[in-house]
Design an enzyme around this catalytic site. Structure first.
Site, short mmCIF file in Angstrom:
data_model
loop_
_atom_site.label_atom_id
_atom_site.label_comp_id
_atom_site.label_asym_id
_atom_site.label_seq_id
_atom_site.Cartn_x
_atom_site.Cartn_y
_atom_site.Cartn_z
N ASP A 76 0.87 -1.31 0.07
CA ASP A 76 0.07 -0.07 -0.09
C ASP A 76 0.85 1.37 0.16
O ASP A 76 1.87 1.35 0.47
CB ASP A 76 -0.95 0.22 1.39
N GLU A 135 -5.93 3.09 3.90
CA GLU A 135 -6.25 3.88 5.02
C GLU A 135 -7.78 4.08 5.11
O GLU A 135 -8.57 4.28 6.09
CB GLU A 135 -5.64 4.79 5.59
#
Ligand SMILES: CC(=O)N[C@@H](CCC[C@H](N)C(=O)O)C(=O)O
Length: 387
Positions: A76, A135
């Site tokens: 990520d 997130e």
């Protein structure tokens, strides 16, 4: 544990300075792209794709010499709206945004693994997925739904890591079964009647209603959840009011629910809806509750591949392997692991005084090289396996 090669340390520090929020990772994307192009320039077995629908994502496919399968590796790339307070001389240059979850370490490790396989062509195909929006905004789910993982871009198995400040730098942590919780994002809007501070009888105060809501919600986990199973409800944001002498006619909460099973998440979701209805009745106001799980399913490690992963790490004398407990952190890699078999694991970054999401988080960069070595070793091991 060896210090990472100088170029990787430099990459880590550069990435640390340019954190960006979910789906806005444009500078990070350009930085990664430059590195990837540089690393793949001299080889003829790399293909790069930037999906139209997800323009900050990058996929890199390294064609193997004798491919039996395509092995996926995901990192990520997004950061958090946290103001950095580390005092590092390479602190964030973006005000109020920080790599407080260590995705800068994740990206550096992924680039290190990629770099290795650009110098040693893999036998199986290797697919690297640089994923935006972990997130929030569930980038993994968006990528899947956009059809990115089709044809030659479809991984047969998928791996990914998350860093862990509570484990020593470079240690690998994992477990069979559930590694991380599933989550539901919660947005609550309260609407009542605004008024003068001196005349509460003519107003309907939403700060009081929202505060009661938060207090009542505390009993969900303590009274409605099996303590052996556990669950979490956290409200991290409460916005209401404009000045001391005006009663606020609105309030807004943002929070997150955590549970280790889908059943538990849905149970907590239902209890929250019941509390919201009760507040509506008792405070004669409107409570608009939005629950959104998106792609944050519990992270379920595949039995066969994870047994192989753990076995490899345990047997490798150079790897400091630890078995970990399930964690209440969430990860949208849970969504991808529900679509493709694979394993998520921890990489220790040795900063036990701080938690993930702390403004003071300082990962120990001694984690980078052992992380790269453990992953490249495991991927090579997978390539020797027939199935
Ligand atoms: C590892 C980590 O910290 N992940 C995040 C994932 C966010 C999930 C979602 N946006 C939510 O807030 O529910 C976490 O907060 O655990």
């Amino acid at each position: 544990m060896g210090e990472a090669k100088t170029d990787l340390l430099k990459i880590y520090r550069n990435l640390h300075q340019i954190p960006e929020l979910a789906l806005h990772e444009f500078q990070t994307h350009d930085y990664l792209m430059k590195q990837i192009k540089q690393d793949t320039a001299a080889i003829d077995y790399a293909e790069i794709q930037v999906p139209n629908e997800l323009p900050t994502a990058i996929l890199v496919l390294l064609h193997g010499t004798q491919p039996k399968r395509t092995i996926g590796y995901r990192t990520d790339i997004d950061a958090l709206p946290v103001a950095e307070d580390t005092g590092l001389d390479f602190s964030s240059k973006h005000d109020g945004v920080m790599h407080a979850c260590g995705h800068d370490i994740h990206m550096t490790v992924a680039l290190g693994v990629l770099q290795y396989f650009t110098q040693h062509q893999p036998t199986d195909n290797l697919l690297f997925f640089f994923q935006p929006a972990e997130e929030s905004e569930n980038g993994g789910k968006l990528a899947y739904e956009d059809g990115i993982f089709t044809g030659k871009w479809k991984p047969d198995e998928f791996y990914g890591l998350h860093d862990n400040p509570q484990l020593s730098a470079g240690a690998i942590g994992c477990r069979m079964g559930t590694l991380f919780a599933g989550t539901t994002e919660v947005d609550v809007d309260f609407t009542g009647t605004q008024g003068h501070a001196a005349y509460p009888q003519f107003a309907n105060d939403m700060i009081v209603a929202a505060s009661q809501f938060i207090n009542q919600v505390q009993t969900i986990v303590s009274r409605s959840v099996d303590p052996i199973e556990g669950g979490v409800i956290t409200f991290g944001q409460f916005n209401a009011g404009t000045i001391r002498n005006v009663i606020s006619g609105s309030a807004h909460l943002k929070g997150t629910i955590r549970g280790l099973t889908q059943k538990m998440i849905e149970h907590i979701d239902e209890r929250l809806q019941a509390v919201a209805k009760g507040i509506e009745t008792s405070y004669d106001c409107q409570v608009d509750l939005k629950l959104n799980q998106g792609g944050y399913l519990p992270v379920e490690n595949n039995d066969k591949l994870t047994a192989d992963f753990i076995n490899y790490m345990e047997e490798n004398p150079k790897v400091d392997y630890v078995e970990t407990e399930p964690a209440m952190t969430g990860e949208d890699f849970g969504y991808l692991l529900a679509k493709f078999p694979g394993t998520m694991f921890w990489l220790g970054i040795g900063d036990p005084k701080n938690q993930l999401h702390s403004s003071k988080l300082v990962p120990d960069t001694n984690a980078i090289q052992p992380g790269i070595d453990a992953i490249t070793g495991f991927l090579q091991h997978r390539m020797l396996e027939k199935d």
